[in-house]
Design an enzyme around this catalytic site. Sequence first.
Site, PDB file in Angstrom:
ATOM      1  N   ARG A  39      12.641   8.223  14.940  1.00 37.87           N
ATOM      2  CA  ARG A  39      14.083   8.431  14.748  1.00 37.87           C
ATOM      3  C   ARG A  39      14.367   9.644  13.857  1.00 37.87           C
ATOM      4  O   ARG A  39      15.484  10.157  13.816  1.00 37.87           O
ATOM      5  CB  ARG A  39      14.757   7.199  14.168  1.00 37.87           C
ATOM      6  CG  ARG A  39      14.345   6.852  12.771  1.00 37.87           C
ATOM      7  CD  ARG A  39      14.941   5.541  12.327  1.00 37.87           C
ATOM      8  NE  ARG A  39      16.377   5.593  12.183  1.00 37.87           N
ATOM      9  CZ  ARG A  39      17.004   6.048  11.090  1.00 37.87           C
ATOM     10  NH1 ARG A  39      16.296   6.532  10.075  1.00 37.87           N
ATOM     11  NH2 ARG A  39      18.319   6.032  11.011  1.00 37.87           N
TER      12      ARG A  39
ATOM     13  N   GLU B 279     -10.647  -9.104  11.366  1.00 41.48           N
ATOM     14  CA  GLU B 279     -10.567  -8.777   9.937  1.00 41.48           C
ATOM     15  C   GLU B 279     -10.483  -7.270   9.715  1.00 41.48           C
ATOM     16  O   GLU B 279     -10.541  -6.817   8.574  1.00 41.48           O
ATOM     17  CB  GLU B 279     -11.803  -9.333   9.214  1.00 41.48           C
ATOM     18  CG  GLU B 279     -11.861 -10.836   9.119  1.00 41.48           C
ATOM     19  CD  GLU B 279     -10.640 -11.394   8.415  1.00 41.48           C
ATOM     20  OE1 GLU B 279     -10.045 -12.336   8.950  1.00 41.48           O
ATOM     21  OE2 GLU B 279     -10.279 -10.864   7.353  1.00 41.48           O
TER      22      GLU B 279
ATOM     23  N   ASP C 179      20.452   7.969   5.491  1.00 39.93           N
ATOM     24  CA  ASP C 179      19.709   6.709   5.363  1.00 39.93           C
ATOM     25  C   ASP C 179      19.521   6.313   3.899  1.00 39.93           C
ATOM     26  O   ASP C 179      19.423   7.172   3.028  1.00 39.93           O
ATOM     27  CB  ASP C 179      18.280   6.906   5.931  1.00 39.93           C
ATOM     28  CG  ASP C 179      18.255   6.813   7.437  1.00 39.93           C
ATOM     29  OD1 ASP C 179      19.222   6.320   8.027  1.00 39.93           O
ATOM     30  OD2 ASP C 179      17.249   7.244   8.003  1.00 39.93           O
TER      31      ASP C 179
ATOM     32  N   PRO D 246      -3.548  -4.553   5.741  1.00 41.79           N
ATOM     33  CA  PRO D 246      -2.839  -5.193   4.632  1.00 41.79           C
ATOM     34  C   PRO D 246      -3.173  -4.536   3.291  1.00 41.79           C
ATOM     35  O   PRO D 246      -2.441  -4.649   2.328  1.00 41.79           O
ATOM     36  CB  PRO D 246      -3.335  -6.636   4.661  1.00 41.79           C
ATOM     37  CG  PRO D 246      -4.179  -6.796   5.865  1.00 41.79           C
ATOM     38  CD  PRO D 246      -4.473  -5.450   6.418  1.00 41.79           C
TER      39      PRO D 246
HETATM   40  N1  LIG Z   1       0.010  -2.630   8.303  1.00 42.65           N
HETATM   41  C1  LIG Z   1      -0.197  -3.745   8.102  1.00 42.65           C
HETATM   42  C2  LIG Z   1      -0.344  -5.132   7.804  1.00 42.65           C
HETATM   43  C3  LIG Z   1      -1.228  -6.099   8.293  1.00 42.65           C
HETATM   44  C4  LIG Z   1      -2.377  -5.968   9.209  1.00 42.65           C
HETATM   45  C5  LIG Z   1      -2.698  -4.719   9.759  1.00 42.65           C
HETATM   46  C6  LIG Z   1      -3.821  -4.584  10.574  1.00 42.65           C
HETATM   47  C7  LIG Z   1      -4.615  -5.697  10.826  1.00 42.65           C
HETATM   48  C8  LIG Z   1      -5.818  -5.901  11.544  1.00 42.65           C
HETATM   49  C9  LIG Z   1      -6.150  -7.244  11.439  1.00 42.65           C
HETATM   50  N2  LIG Z   1      -5.213  -7.854  10.685  1.00 42.65           N
HETATM   51  C10 LIG Z   1      -5.231  -9.279  10.336  1.00 42.65           C
HETATM   52  C11 LIG Z   1      -5.744  -9.439   8.949  1.00 42.65           C
HETATM   53  C12 LIG Z   1      -5.085 -10.286   8.098  1.00 42.65           C
HETATM   54  C13 LIG Z   1      -5.597 -10.502   6.791  1.00 42.65           C
HETATM   55  C14 LIG Z   1      -6.758  -9.853   6.385  1.00 42.65           C
HETATM   56  C15 LIG Z   1      -7.330 -10.101   4.997  1.00 42.65           C
HETATM   57  N3  LIG Z   1      -8.433 -11.083   5.076  1.00 42.65           N
HETATM   58  C16 LIG Z   1      -7.894 -12.444   5.272  1.00 42.65           C
HETATM   59  C17 LIG Z   1      -8.995 -13.491   5.258  1.00 42.65           C
HETATM   60  C18 LIG Z   1      -9.796 -13.408   3.981  1.00 42.65           C
HETATM   61  C19 LIG Z   1     -10.348 -12.019   3.815  1.00 42.65           C
HETATM   62  C20 LIG Z   1      -9.201 -11.000   3.827  1.00 42.65           C
HETATM   63  C21 LIG Z   1      -7.398  -8.998   7.256  1.00 42.65           C
HETATM   64  C22 LIG Z   1      -6.884  -8.783   8.548  1.00 42.65           C
HETATM   65  C23 LIG Z   1      -4.271  -6.951  10.289  1.00 42.65           C
HETATM   66  C24 LIG Z   1      -3.158  -7.097   9.484  1.00 42.65           C
HETATM   67  N4  LIG Z   1      -0.904  -7.272   7.715  1.00 42.65           N
HETATM   68  N5  LIG Z   1       0.141  -7.063   6.894  1.00 42.65           N
HETATM   69  C25 LIG Z   1       0.514  -5.776   6.915  1.00 42.65           C
HETATM   70  N6  LIG Z   1       1.541  -5.231   6.193  1.00 42.65           N
END
Ligand SMILES: N#Cc1c(-c2ccc3ccn(Cc4ccc(CN5CCCCC5)cc4)c3c2)n[nH]c1N
Length: 247
Positions: A158, A116, A173, A89
Amino acid sequence: MRVDVISIFPEYFAPLDVSLIGKARERGILDIHLHQLRDWAHDVHRTVDDTPYGGGPGMVMKPEPWGEAIDTVLAADPAAQPRIIVPTPSGVPFTQKLAMEYAAEPWLLFTPARYEGIDSRVMAEYGSRMRVDEVSVGDYVLAGGEVAVLVMVEAVGRLLPGVLGNANSAVDDSFAPGAMENLLEGPVYTKPPEWRGHEVPEILLSGHHGKIARWRRDEALRRTARNRLELLAALDPETLDKHDRKL
Ligand SMILES: N#Cc1c(-c2ccc3ccn(Cc4ccc(CN5CCCCC5)cc4)c3c2)n[nH]c1N
C-alpha cells in the site's frame, strides 16, 4: 517491485489476488511469484521436515529444499539480490518504519516456515551475501509464517507509488512521519448526519478546516492516551503545542 514467496502452503496467498494488492499486480506495480517448497523435496513423500538435533518439541524444516528453492529464486535475476525476510516469533518487530524501508526495495523474498522453523544454517548461508531479516508481526504465536507474509505484503504494497489513490495517501497514516506520527487515528464519520440518535460531531459539519484539524488532533491524542499511552510518552515534546499540553 518483485516479491517472491516460498511456502508449503502457497494457497494461503490467494488474498493477494484481490483488492488493493490484486489491482497493484494487474497494473504491474507489484510482481508476485509464489513457489511450492515441496517442488525441491525430491524423495517420494516430498519431505521438508525432520526431528530437531538436540531433542525438543516439534519438527524443523530441512535445509536442502530451502537451499535449492532460494537458489532457484535468486537465479531469476543473477545481477540483483532480494532482501530476504524470514517471519519468526523471535524476530525484530515489524513496524511502519520497516514497512517503509521494504517499500523502497526493488525485490523482496519471503520465506514463511512451518513446524518449529527453518534449519538455522539456511539463513547463515544467505546472510553471508545479502540482507536477511528475521521479523515478527506481533507478540503472539502463529502456526506458521504465511499470515505474517500477508500482513507485510499488504503493509508494504500500500506504500508503493500509485497503489493508494491520492485521496487515501499513506502520508496521514498512524506511525507515518509527520505531524500525526505515532498518534492513533481519531473517530471517523460519514452520512447520515444522525443515525439511531447518534449525531456527527458539529465541528465536522462546520466547514472550518482549521478547527476540524484541531479537533481531529485532540481526538487522536485522547485515543492514543487511552489505548497506547506508551506512544504518547514517546512523542517528541517539541511537536506538542500549548493546546495539546492542556488535554
Ligand atoms: N512473524 C511471525 C510470527 C510467528 C511465526 C512465524 C513463522 C513461523 C514458522 C513456524 N511457526 C510456528 C512456531 C510457533 C512457536 C515457535 C516457538 N517454539 C514453540 C514450542 C517450544 C519451542 C519454541 C516456533 C514456531 C511460526 C510462527 N508467530 N508469531 C509471530 N508474530
